[in-house]
Write a protein that holds these residues in place. Structure first.
Motif, PDB file in Angstrom:
ATOM      1  N   ALA A  24      37.799  36.299  45.215  1.00  0.00           N
ATOM      2  CA  ALA A  24      38.729  35.207  45.491  1.00  0.00           C
ATOM      3  C   ALA A  24      39.218  35.316  46.935  1.00  0.00           C
ATOM      4  N   PRO A  25      39.516  34.194  47.578  1.00  0.00           N
ATOM      5  CA  PRO A  25      40.001  34.249  48.964  1.00  0.00           C
ATOM      6  C   PRO A  25      41.194  35.187  49.107  1.00  0.00           C
ATOM      7  N   GLY A  26      41.109  36.103  50.045  1.00  0.00           N
ATOM      8  CA  GLY A  26      42.206  37.026  50.311  1.00  0.00           C
ATOM      9  C   GLY A  26      42.282  38.209  49.377  1.00  0.00           C
ATOM     10  N   ASP A  27      41.312  38.374  48.461  1.00  0.00           N
ATOM     11  CA  ASP A  27      41.352  39.483  47.516  1.00  0.00           C
ATOM     12  C   ASP A  27      40.165  40.410  47.750  1.00  0.00           C
ATOM     13  N   THR A  28      40.313  41.676  47.345  1.00  0.00           N
ATOM     14  CA  THR A  28      39.240  42.660  47.520  1.00  0.00           C
ATOM     15  C   THR A  28      38.671  43.142  46.196  1.00  0.00           C
ATOM     16  N   ALA A  29      39.176  42.597  45.083  1.00  0.00           N
ATOM     17  CA  ALA A  29      38.649  42.960  43.769  1.00  0.00           C
ATOM     18  C   ALA A  29      37.610  41.919  43.346  1.00  0.00           C
TER      19      ALA A  29
ATOM     20  N   GLY B 162      32.329  26.498  49.936  1.00  0.00           N
ATOM     21  CA  GLY B 162      33.389  25.821  50.653  1.00  0.00           C
ATOM     22  C   GLY B 162      34.762  26.345  50.289  1.00  0.00           C
ATOM     23  N   VAL B 163      35.785  25.807  50.960  1.00  0.00           N
ATOM     24  CA  VAL B 163      37.170  26.236  50.741  1.00  0.00           C
ATOM     25  C   VAL B 163      37.650  25.744  49.383  1.00  0.00           C
ATOM     26  N   VAL B 164      38.663  26.435  48.858  1.00  0.00           N
ATOM     27  CA  VAL B 164      39.239  26.085  47.570  1.00  0.00           C
ATOM     28  C   VAL B 164      39.967  24.744  47.697  1.00  0.00           C
ATOM     29  N   GLN B 165      39.788  23.924  46.659  1.00  0.00           N
ATOM     30  CA  GLN B 165      40.403  22.609  46.623  1.00  0.00           C
ATOM     31  C   GLN B 165      41.131  22.426  45.298  1.00  0.00           C
ATOM     32  N   ALA B 166      42.231  21.676  45.370  1.00  0.00           N
ATOM     33  CA  ALA B 166      42.993  21.422  44.144  1.00  0.00           C
ATOM     34  C   ALA B 166      42.251  20.469  43.232  1.00  0.00           C
TER      35      ALA B 166
ATOM     36  N   ASP C  64      34.902  27.821  57.023  1.00  0.00           N
ATOM     37  CA  ASP C  64      36.040  28.437  57.693  1.00  0.00           C
ATOM     38  C   ASP C  64      37.356  28.082  57.000  1.00  0.00           C
ATOM     39  N   ARG C  65      38.230  29.058  56.968  1.00  0.00           N
ATOM     40  CA  ARG C  65      39.523  28.879  56.306  1.00  0.00           C
ATOM     41  C   ARG C  65      40.316  27.719  56.889  1.00  0.00           C
ATOM     42  N   SER C  66      40.137  27.472  58.179  1.00  0.00           N
ATOM     43  CA  SER C  66      40.890  26.404  58.836  1.00  0.00           C
ATOM     44  C   SER C  66      40.550  25.024  58.275  1.00  0.00           C
ATOM     45  N   LYS C  67      39.445  24.937  57.548  1.00  0.00           N
ATOM     46  CA  LYS C  67      39.048  23.654  56.964  1.00  0.00           C
ATOM     47  C   LYS C  67      39.862  23.330  55.705  1.00  0.00           C
ATOM     48  N   GLY C  68      40.584  24.293  55.204  1.00  0.00           N
ATOM     49  CA  GLY C  68      41.367  24.076  53.995  1.00  0.00           C
ATOM     50  C   GLY C  68      42.849  24.249  54.246  1.00  0.00           C
ATOM     51  N   ARG C  69      43.574  24.429  53.155  1.00  0.00           N
ATOM     52  CA  ARG C  69      45.023  24.641  53.199  1.00  0.00           C
ATOM     53  C   ARG C  69      45.415  25.497  51.999  1.00  0.00           C
ATOM     54  N   PRO C  70      46.595  26.095  52.013  1.00  0.00           N
ATOM     55  CA  PRO C  70      47.022  26.869  50.849  1.00  0.00           C
ATOM     56  C   PRO C  70      47.143  25.978  49.615  1.00  0.00           C
ATOM     57  N   VAL C  71      46.554  26.437  48.526  1.00  0.00           N
ATOM     58  CA  VAL C  71      46.604  25.689  47.266  1.00  0.00           C
ATOM     59  C   VAL C  71      47.352  26.537  46.240  1.00  0.00           C
ATOM     60  N   THR C  72      48.479  26.049  45.778  1.00  0.00           N
ATOM     61  CA  THR C  72      49.252  26.757  44.754  1.00  0.00           C
ATOM     62  C   THR C  72      48.700  26.419  43.373  1.00  0.00           C
ATOM     63  N   VAL C  73      48.405  27.476  42.612  1.00  0.00           N
ATOM     64  CA  VAL C  73      47.806  27.314  41.284  1.00  0.00           C
ATOM     65  C   VAL C  73      48.855  27.701  40.238  1.00  0.00           C
ATOM     66  N   ALA C  74      49.298  26.720  39.471  1.00  0.00           N
ATOM     67  CA  ALA C  74      50.291  26.975  38.428  1.00  0.00           C
ATOM     68  C   ALA C  74      49.635  27.683  37.243  1.00  0.00           C
TER      69      ALA C  74
ATOM     70  N   ARG D 257      51.333  34.373  34.224  1.00  0.00           N
ATOM     71  CA  ARG D 257      52.531  33.606  33.878  1.00  0.00           C
ATOM     72  C   ARG D 257      53.251  33.067  35.105  1.00  0.00           C
ATOM     73  N   ASN D 258      52.701  33.357  36.281  1.00  0.00           N
ATOM     74  CA  ASN D 258      53.363  32.958  37.523  1.00  0.00           C
ATOM     75  C   ASN D 258      52.409  32.189  38.421  1.00  0.00           C
ATOM     76  N   PRO D 259      52.923  31.274  39.224  1.00  0.00           N
ATOM     77  CA  PRO D 259      52.049  30.580  40.172  1.00  0.00           C
ATOM     78  C   PRO D 259      51.552  31.536  41.252  1.00  0.00           C
ATOM     79  N   CYS D 260      50.393  31.248  41.803  1.00  0.00           N
ATOM     80  CA  CYS D 260      49.845  32.032  42.908  1.00  0.00           C
ATOM     81  C   CYS D 260      49.073  31.080  43.824  1.00  0.00           C
ATOM     82  N   THR D 261      48.704  31.576  44.980  1.00  0.00           N
ATOM     83  CA  THR D 261      48.116  30.720  46.006  1.00  0.00           C
ATOM     84  C   THR D 261      46.721  31.194  46.391  1.00  0.00           C
ATOM     85  N   LEU D 262      45.811  30.241  46.590  1.00  0.00           N
ATOM     86  CA  LEU D 262      44.480  30.498  47.139  1.00  0.00           C
ATOM     87  C   LEU D 262      44.320  29.680  48.417  1.00  0.00           C
ATOM     88  N   TRP D 263      43.736  30.328  49.423  1.00  0.00           N
ATOM     89  CA  TRP D 263      43.540  29.633  50.697  1.00  0.00           C
ATOM     90  C   TRP D 263      42.250  30.145  51.336  1.00  0.00           C
ATOM     91  N   GLY D 264      41.315  29.262  51.564  1.00  0.00           N
ATOM     92  CA  GLY D 264      40.051  29.636  52.191  1.00  0.00           C
ATOM     93  C   GLY D 264      38.902  29.565  51.210  1.00  0.00           C
TER      94      GLY D 264
END
Length: 225
Positions: free
Chosen positions: A194-199, A221-225, A150-160, A120-127
């Protein structure tokens, strides 16, 4: 010659005056004894004082012991008061494998890993996500994991909530390599982090995969909107 002490003339004095006199003598003797002991001590400390008390008086205040840091991380963007959207976790997402740009080729498939925010809340994926083939009922990994952009090839993507984002996935067919170099194994599907997650999340995709070390057939590749 033995002499006999002369008998005492008069009777021993008793009564309040005599008792007071004896108490006075006792107090005087106690004061003299205490003064003598103090003089021998040199520093004024009583010789029966507990060592811990002496040490505490002579040593500086003890340094407080370190404790676990329970401070909440800073959730504001520098220079602003806007809160940073937390990272997406496996519990927030559903995962699908969909056709990507380029589709299927003779020796490879170009697909997308699609992450949908089911919370029910937005969250962010990056990398880029972690991806590997797995087999068996226990999810044993097959071969090397995917090569990640590489993560530097992307940017933080907020997922509604309800929105989806994609990460391009390239799978080279195991048949493209000689069997002795590939050592193909039947895989049941893909394990994805998922990027940044361990589950881990799992998606079914039965196919042949190379089990030989150094022969990864996956790249992501990196996550894209």
């Amino acid at each position: 010659m033995i002499t006999t002490p002369a008998p005492s003339h008069g009777r021993a004095r008793t009564g309040p005056r005599a008792a007071a006199k004896y108490r006075g003598l006792a107090v005087g003797m106690t004061l003299v004894a205490t003064a003598g002991l103090t003089g021998c001590g040199g520093n004024g400390a009583a010789p029966w004082a507990a060592p811990s008390s002496v040490a505490s008086a002579a040593s500086p205040a003890a340094t407080p012991q370190a404790e676990p840091d329970t401070t909440e991380p800073d959730t504001t963007t520098p220079g602003t008061a806007a809160p940073v959207t937390p990272g997406c976790k496996a519990a927030d997402l559903t995962l699908a494998l969909v056709e990507g740009d380029g589709g299927a080729g003779m020796s490879q498939n170009r697909l997308d890993l699609q992450f949908t925010n089911k919370s029910r809340n937005p969250c962010t994926l990056w990398g880029s996500p972690g991806v590997s083939f797995v087999t068996g009922d226990n999810g044993q990994q097959v071969g090397d994991p995917a090569q990640r952009e590489d993560r530097s090839k992307g940017r933080p993507v907020t997922v509604a909530p309800g929105q989806n984002v994609k990460s391009p996935l390239r799978i080279v067919h195991a048949e493209a390599y000689p069997p002795e170099q590939c050592r193909p194994v039947q895989a049941r599907g893909l394990r994805v982090y998922a990027p940044g997650d361990t589950a881990a999340m799992f998606i079914q995709s039965p196919q042949q995969a190379c089990s030989a070390p150094g022969k990864s057939t996956l790249s992501v590749g990196v996550v894209q909107a």
